[in-house]
Design an enzyme around this catalytic site. Sequence first.
Site, PDB file in Angstrom:
ATOM      1  N   HIS A 167       0.827  -1.212   0.000  1.00 25.65           N
ATOM      2  CA  HIS A 167       0.000   0.000   0.000  1.00 25.65           C
ATOM      3  C   HIS A 167       0.860   1.261   0.000  1.00 25.65           C
ATOM      4  CE1 HIS A 167      -3.391   2.534   0.368  1.00 25.65           C
ATOM      5  NE2 HIS A 167      -4.131   1.802   1.176  1.00 25.65           N
ATOM      6  N   ASP A 393      -9.707  -4.904 -18.331  1.00 25.24           N
ATOM      7  CA  ASP A 393      -9.940  -5.937 -19.348  1.00 25.24           C
ATOM      8  C   ASP A 393      -8.597  -6.380 -19.907  1.00 25.24           C
ATOM      9  OD1 ASP A 393     -10.609  -7.510 -21.501  1.00 25.24           O
ATOM     10  OD2 ASP A 393     -11.758  -5.975 -22.559  1.00 25.24           O
TER      11      ASP A 393
END
Length: 464
Positions: A167, A393
């Site tokens: 993170h 995608d």
Amino acid sequence: MAMTMSSVVRRGAAELVAPARATPYEFKPLSDIDDQEGLRFYRSGIYLYRRCAARDGVDPAAVLRAALAEALVHYYPLAGRIVEASPGRKLLVECTGEGVVFVEADAAAALEELGEVTGPPVPRHEEFLCEPDGAYVAGGVVGRPLLYFQVTRMRCGGFVWGFQICHCMADAAGVVQFLTAVSEFARGVPGAPTVRPVWARELLSARRPLPFVITRSHPEYESVPDAGRDKISPTDALVHQPFFFGRREVAALRALAPPELGARSSRFDLIAAFMWRCRANALQYDAGDVVRVQFVVNARGRGRNGNGPPLLPEGYYGNAFLFAVAESPAGELRHRPFGHALHLVVAAKARAMEEGHLQSVADLMAARGRPRFTVARTYVVSDLTWSGLPNVDVGWGRAVYGGPATATLATFHIAGRNVAGEEGVEVPMRLPAPSMERLTREVARGLAGVHAMANTGACIAARL
């Protein structure tokens, strides 16, 4: 019938994937917003992709491995390792080009056997991630790979792509930016990523020279009195429950607020204030206990004074957020109208967006030894509906699910659908079973009348 993933997933050996071409060796300091104790962990996500007939015979693991190597040429700090400098525990990235962890796996099961996945926790997520998914791993983030990928081929021809990323390196927007770059290379988009990565972490670093100037109040980093008297702990036996807010639910919340306040409150404000109030009641805090809601405010697209040219350039993929905190005695939250909780949330957001607030956080980190944010008696929530996580995608079409792998005491607002197919916001919650039963009743009571307006199965009660 749910599958037992541990008996059907076979992992290959972990390997390191390095950038496809030579990259610079250098040290790159993280910003003082990146460099918080509370961000020294790995956040996880999972994508579920169905079989695509046009891609039959194409190995998704090979495609993603190659795409990852290309993306790391542009995001080469991710292929390095974090080091900690003294004094001040300042984190830097040593850009070694060593690479990130990549694991291939195969499952003798189909995606459909996971059931319908609309939010975290993803069933059997531990089998789709390289590492155990804990909030804070043993040994922290220093000296470890900064990114882990696992691609699990499913019996049906679909696959699962799980990732874990430090993170300190990126927030949700930064993660999506990087994963989008991977997806572009996976689809064969030529050249560099559409959005070029920008480091520029100095823009969110503490002011120099000394002394640091902490100009704002930051209760998120201050201890809660009697923190040990909290009503919940991560070690408790917790159950999971998603709550859905569609158009009717949001309209009902807006109608509960004073007209002027309701009109200028965002969908996030309304839901966060409502769930904060319901959760505090469900946990049965004493009337005098001060309880908080803590939520993320995005700094992207904003100038230094809230207007003018953006402080951060397009392509910045570091952490660019701060926390807003609202607090109230639990008794007032319980007995005063919903508008009280909403007013506190809206006011907290306004304070966090004031000029100088983000810089003050950076200075506080450097001046006070990078304190961890407080979680006792605090409802921590982040809005991921804008992040674009579900839209990545890689050549197999839109993911069946793309988002957080797990649910914790902290939660998210994520894009979701109810049983009638209506799009809205899903809020996954984890609480002890008795508290969850009370929370279900609190939510239903607070949204009284929505069920009568909704079609069968389209209301909040149908999601519980």
